[in-house]
Design a protein around this motif. Structure first.
Motif, PDB file in Angstrom:
ATOM      1  N   THR A 132       0.829  -1.204   0.000  1.00  0.00           N
ATOM      2  CA  THR A 132       0.000   0.000   0.000  1.00  0.00           C
ATOM      3  C   THR A 132       0.864   1.255   0.000  1.00  0.00           C
ATOM      4  O   THR A 132       0.582   2.221  -0.727  1.00  0.00           O
ATOM      5  CB  THR A 132      -0.931   0.010   1.221  1.00  0.00           C
TER       6      THR A 132
ATOM      7  N   VAL B  12       0.784   4.192  -2.898  1.00  0.00           N
ATOM      8  CA  VAL B  12       0.472   5.597  -2.593  1.00  0.00           C
ATOM      9  C   VAL B  12       1.617   6.503  -3.030  1.00  0.00           C
ATOM     10  O   VAL B  12       1.389   7.582  -3.594  1.00  0.00           O
ATOM     11  CB  VAL B  12       0.177   5.762  -1.085  1.00  0.00           C
TER      12      VAL B  12
ATOM     13  N   ALA C  25       1.716   6.346  -6.966  1.00  0.00           N
ATOM     14  CA  ALA C  25       0.464   6.867  -7.533  1.00  0.00           C
ATOM     15  C   ALA C  25       0.249   6.488  -8.996  1.00  0.00           C
ATOM     16  O   ALA C  25       0.028   7.358  -9.856  1.00  0.00           O
ATOM     17  CB  ALA C  25       0.414   8.392  -7.374  1.00  0.00           C
TER      18      ALA C  25
ATOM     19  N   TYR D 170      -6.449   0.238  -3.525  1.00  0.00           N
ATOM     20  CA  TYR D 170      -5.865   1.478  -4.056  1.00  0.00           C
ATOM     21  C   TYR D 170      -6.615   1.957  -5.299  1.00  0.00           C
ATOM     22  O   TYR D 170      -6.966   3.140  -5.420  1.00  0.00           O
ATOM     23  CB  TYR D 170      -4.384   1.261  -4.384  1.00  0.00           C
TER      24      TYR D 170
END
Length: 288
Positions: A72, A76, A79, A99
């Motif tokens: 995760t 993030v 992106a 996500y």
């Protein structure tokens, strides 16, 4: 410009099977490389010599949570617009699909290509790879489901290739939640019923979970029930019935109707390569 991230995620604890590590790494060489995708390998606990303990109702639960958290974090930070995940056991889909649901909250569906439901609870099974789709729906294993920040709704998921007539007690949530499903016989000649589901729900984006166990071991051998000399009738779970040609057709057909933004491949067990590697490990020259 569309950004694609390729995760090599050799997670094995969810199925409590160390062979998934090598299967994942080999997938990194098998899957077409792409021209622009960035590749990152998620670090996992590679000590497969110790027996895993039960934590949070799940075998190897603490390690799984740590590795999913790392995945995760990478997602993030990077992106990406699209995510390809190469596993590993089926639990590798939890972090990337969660996500992607944050990125495409109103337009994302999940096509779960699998002979099994992956919707057990900790009362049904202690293996994390049997909870993952339940987790994504806010069910499954509580300590894992609570890590899903953007749960999916039932109508956003289609189970395709499911051996519904062979559902086990651990698969009861398929009926409890009234899941959408298609058995292999409904997908032999065309993908129309999947296309209808995409159209009816107006999914502009799709995440595909491809558990190789959806395939028949007569058609594709690098799966759990394809182990050499295994007597299929003694295999302790439903055995897939689809062909690679059928699955390829489905992938192509859905890609003409919607944009595939997530693609996970799990449960890769290349037995010939695994057995050859183990055989060579016993020879002194390969240990120098």
């Amino acid at each position: 410009m569309t950004k694609t991230l390729r995760l090599i995620f050799p997670q094995w604890q969810g199925g409590n099977n160390p062979n998934y590590v090598f299967g994942s790494l080999l997938l990194g060489h098998i899957v077409p490389p792409g021209d622009k995708a960035e590749t990152i390998q998620i670090m996992i606990d590679e000590d497969t010599s110790q027996e895993l303990s039960i934590e949070n109702g799940v075998i190897g639960g603490d390690g799984l949570l740590k590795q999913m958290s790392e995945a995760t974090k990478v997602l993030v930070e990077k992106a990406p617009d699209k995510v390809i995940t190469l596993g590993g056991d089926c639990s590798i889909s939890q972090a990337p699909f969660d996500y992607l649901h944050r990125k495409y909250p109103d337009s994302l569906g999940i096509l779960w290509l699998d002979a099994h439901s992956d919707m057990s609870t900790i009362n049904d099974s202690q293996k994390g790879h049997m909870h993952v789709l339940g987790n994504l729906l806010g069910q499954g294993a509580p300590q894992f489901a609570e890590k899903v920040c953007h749960p999916f709704k039932v109508e956003q998921v289609m189970l395709a290739g499911l051996k519904y007539e062979e559902l086990r007690p651990c698969d009861h949530q398929v009926n409890d939640l009234k899941m959408n499903y298609l058995t292999p016989d409904k997908l032999v000649d065309d993908s129309r019923l999947i296309i209808d589901w995409i159209t009816q729900n107006q999914f502009k984006h799709l995440a595909i979970h491809f558990d190789l166990d959806v395939l028949s071991p007569q058609d594709y051998r690098s799966i759990n029930p394809g182990k050499p000399y295994l007597e299929i009738e003694k295999f302790p779970a439903p055995v897939g019935a689809m062909t690679l040609e059928q699955i390829t057709r489905i992938m192509k057909d859905v890609s003409e109707q919607t944009e595939i933004v997530g693609f996970s491949i799990g449960e890769h067990l290349p037995w010939d390569a695994i057995n050859l590697r183990k055989a060579l490990e016993s020879v002194e020259i390969f240990r120098d």
